[in-house]
Design a protein around this motif. Structure first.
Motif, PDB file in Angstrom:
ATOM      1  N   GLY A 152       0.821  -1.210   0.000  1.00 45.72           N
ATOM      2  CA  GLY A 152       0.000   0.000   0.000  1.00 45.72           C
ATOM      3  C   GLY A 152       0.851   1.254   0.000  1.00 45.72           C
ATOM      4  N   ILE A 153       1.914   1.261   0.810  1.00 46.88           N
ATOM      5  CA  ILE A 153       2.825   2.407   0.831  1.00 46.88           C
ATOM      6  C   ILE A 153       3.516   2.560  -0.524  1.00 46.88           C
ATOM      7  N   PHE A 154       3.920   1.438  -1.111  1.00 43.18           N
ATOM      8  CA  PHE A 154       4.550   1.496  -2.430  1.00 43.18           C
ATOM      9  C   PHE A 154       3.595   2.096  -3.466  1.00 43.18           C
ATOM     10  N   ALA A 155       2.341   1.650  -3.464  1.00 42.41           N
ATOM     11  CA  ALA A 155       1.359   2.143  -4.436  1.00 42.41           C
ATOM     12  C   ALA A 155       1.096   3.627  -4.246  1.00 42.41           C
ATOM     13  N   ALA A 156       0.948   4.065  -2.993  1.00 43.19           N
ATOM     14  CA  ALA A 156       0.684   5.482  -2.720  1.00 43.19           C
ATOM     15  C   ALA A 156       1.882   6.345  -3.107  1.00 43.19           C
ATOM     16  N   HIS A 157       3.098   5.865  -2.811  1.00 48.65           N
ATOM     17  CA  HIS A 157       4.294   6.634  -3.161  1.00 48.65           C
ATOM     18  C   HIS A 157       4.480   6.684  -4.674  1.00 48.65           C
ATOM     19  N   LEU A 158       4.162   5.597  -5.360  1.00 46.04           N
ATOM     20  CA  LEU A 158       4.262   5.591  -6.822  1.00 46.04           C
ATOM     21  C   LEU A 158       3.301   6.614  -7.427  1.00 46.04           C
ATOM     22  N   HIS A 159       2.082   6.672  -6.895  1.00 47.27           N
ATOM     23  CA  HIS A 159       1.125   7.672  -7.385  1.00 47.27           C
ATOM     24  C   HIS A 159       1.640   9.076  -7.118  1.00 47.27           C
ATOM     25  N   ASP A 160       2.196   9.315  -5.942  1.00 47.93           N
ATOM     26  CA  ASP A 160       2.723  10.633  -5.602  1.00 47.93           C
ATOM     27  C   ASP A 160       3.896  11.002  -6.504  1.00 47.93           C
ATOM     28  N   PHE A 161       4.750  10.025  -6.808  1.00 47.57           N
ATOM     29  CA  PHE A 161       5.912  10.281  -7.664  1.00 47.57           C
ATOM     30  C   PHE A 161       5.475  10.647  -9.084  1.00 47.57           C
ATOM     31  N   LEU A 162       4.519   9.899  -9.622  1.00 46.89           N
ATOM     32  CA  LEU A 162       4.117  10.105 -11.007  1.00 46.89           C
ATOM     33  C   LEU A 162       3.281  11.361 -11.196  1.00 46.89           C
ATOM     34  N   THR A 163       2.558  11.787 -10.158  1.00 51.01           N
ATOM     35  CA  THR A 163       1.653  12.934 -10.299  1.00 51.01           C
ATOM     36  C   THR A 163       2.212  14.227  -9.724  1.00 51.01           C
ATOM     37  N   ARG A 164       3.154  14.144  -8.767  1.00 53.33           N
ATOM     38  CA  ARG A 164       3.625  15.366  -8.111  1.00 53.33           C
ATOM     39  C   ARG A 164       5.147  15.509  -8.128  1.00 53.33           C
ATOM     40  N   ILE A 165       5.857  14.488  -7.664  1.00 49.00           N
ATOM     41  CA  ILE A 165       7.311  14.618  -7.504  1.00 49.00           C
ATOM     42  C   ILE A 165       7.993  14.782  -8.860  1.00 49.00           C
TER      43      ILE A 165
ATOM     44  N   HIS B 199      10.745  18.378 -13.760  1.00 49.98           N
ATOM     45  CA  HIS B 199      10.304  19.246 -14.854  1.00 49.98           C
ATOM     46  C   HIS B 199       9.627  18.443 -15.962  1.00 49.98           C
ATOM     47  N   GLY B 200       8.865  17.454 -15.548  1.00 53.30           N
ATOM     48  CA  GLY B 200       8.135  16.639 -16.513  1.00 53.30           C
ATOM     49  C   GLY B 200       6.648  16.924 -16.444  1.00 53.30           C
ATOM     50  N   ILE B 201       5.874  15.945 -16.853  1.00 53.78           N
ATOM     51  CA  ILE B 201       4.419  16.080 -16.848  1.00 53.78           C
ATOM     52  C   ILE B 201       3.822  14.997 -15.952  1.00 53.78           C
ATOM     53  N   ASN B 202       2.579  15.184 -15.609  1.00 53.62           N
ATOM     54  CA  ASN B 202       1.847  14.166 -14.870  1.00 53.62           C
ATOM     55  C   ASN B 202       1.717  12.933 -15.768  1.00 53.62           C
ATOM     56  N   LEU B 203       2.317  11.835 -15.337  1.00 51.42           N
ATOM     57  CA  LEU B 203       2.371  10.640 -16.173  1.00 51.42           C
ATOM     58  C   LEU B 203       1.095   9.804 -16.112  1.00 51.42           C
ATOM     59  N   ILE B 204       0.251  10.058 -15.118  1.00 49.78           N
ATOM     60  CA  ILE B 204      -1.011   9.315 -15.025  1.00 49.78           C
ATOM     61  C   ILE B 204      -2.164  10.302 -14.781  1.00 49.78           C
ATOM     62  N   PRO B 205      -2.464  11.148 -15.750  1.00 48.26           N
ATOM     63  CA  PRO B 205      -3.568  12.106 -15.571  1.00 48.26           C
ATOM     64  C   PRO B 205      -4.900  11.383 -15.449  1.00 48.26           C
ATOM     65  N   THR B 206      -5.855  12.043 -14.839  1.00 44.29           N
ATOM     66  CA  THR B 206      -7.186  11.474 -14.698  1.00 44.29           C
ATOM     67  C   THR B 206      -7.798  11.238 -16.074  1.00 44.29           C
TER      68      THR B 206
END
Length: 258
Positions: free
Chosen positions: A183-196, A202-209
């Motif tokens: 669960g922590i891995f999944a939440a951190h992966l989402h945070d990395f791809l959408t925010r970090i 300097h990239g883009i949101n890799l998993i937009p809604t």
């Protein structure tokens, strides 16, 4: 409050999840768990294994039902409360989920990662504890510097998911602990791809809604407002509704023949 309750139960299931994602998830978790532990429902109907997708028809619904079963006894109350509490925090105060479709997509993405990782590595077949740790991790990332209560102990808010993970290890064993880690891995992966990555790489949101979720919320019966979501009438024609087409009704009063 009665109007909200009436609206909740009168809304079709899919639209109900779109309008009230937090309340719908918490309600489903509570009643499914009570049904299983009172033996009114068979737990066999809730767990997920990838082989169930290879049958005909494929048991796709188990990708959802496998997130509905809590721990037994007091876990039914505590797990349901934590699900409702942390999902409410995400919906109301987390800047990443300013729209309901963003929260729904978050649950879909994180849940999918939890299922995939556990099917590959741990063999777990029920995933609520992984999702609970994930939403707790995401909710507390914006609460650094704040205090939270873990039962009778006051701790820094960002340590809450780790305390919950430790409690899973002590009370439920290594299997539940490993599930929480996914669960922590999944939440951190989402945070990395959408925010970090967008902010620091300097990239883009890799998993937009996905657009289809926004399209569902953009239908006339589901309207986003600044103070919540409105439930629009099925027809805007008011008293002019009836079986006749609009083109017939717009031609003026009728005339009697003969």
């Amino acid at each position: 409050m009665s109007d909200i309750t009436s609206l909740y139960f009168s809304t079709p299931p899919v639209a109900r999840f779109v309008l009230f994602p937090v309340l719908t998830v918490a309600t489903a978790v509570f009643f499914a768990s009570v049904g299983v532990y009172t033996e009114m429902l068979a737990i066999h109907g809730f767990f997920f294994h990838y082989s169930m997708l290879l049958k005909f028809p494929p048991a796709i619904h188990r990708l959802v039902t496998s997130f509905l079963i809590t721990s037994p006894d007091l876990g039914v109350l505590f797990d349901t409360y934590f699900v409702y509490n942390y999902l409410s925090q995400l919906e109301k105060s987390n800047s990443k989920f300013s729209k309901k479709e963003d929260l729904i997509w978050y649950l879909m993405f994180v849940g999918g990662v939890i299922v995939l990782v556990n099917q590959l590595f741990t063999g777990a077949i029920l995933y609520l504890h992984g999702l609970l740790i994930a939403i707790c991790y995401t909710a507390t990332q914006d609460q650094r510097g704040m205090q939270a209560h873990f039962y009778v102990v006051t701790i820094p808010a960002q340590l809450m998911p780790w305390c919950m993970l430790l409690a899973q290890l002590l009370f439920s064993g290594w299997g539940s602990f490993l599930l929480g880690l996914t669960g922590i891995f999944a939440a951190h992966l989402h945070d990395f791809l959408t925010r970090i990555y967008p902010e620091f790489g300097h990239g883009i949101n890799l998993i937009p809604t996905p657009g289809f979720l926004s399209w569902i919320l953009a239908t006339p019966r589901l309207r986003n407002m600044g103070y919540g979501t409105g439930y629009a009438p099925r027809s805007d024609s008011g008293s002019r509704g009836g079986p006749l087409p609009d083109s017939w009704r717009s031609k003026g009063p009728g005339r009697r023949l003969g």
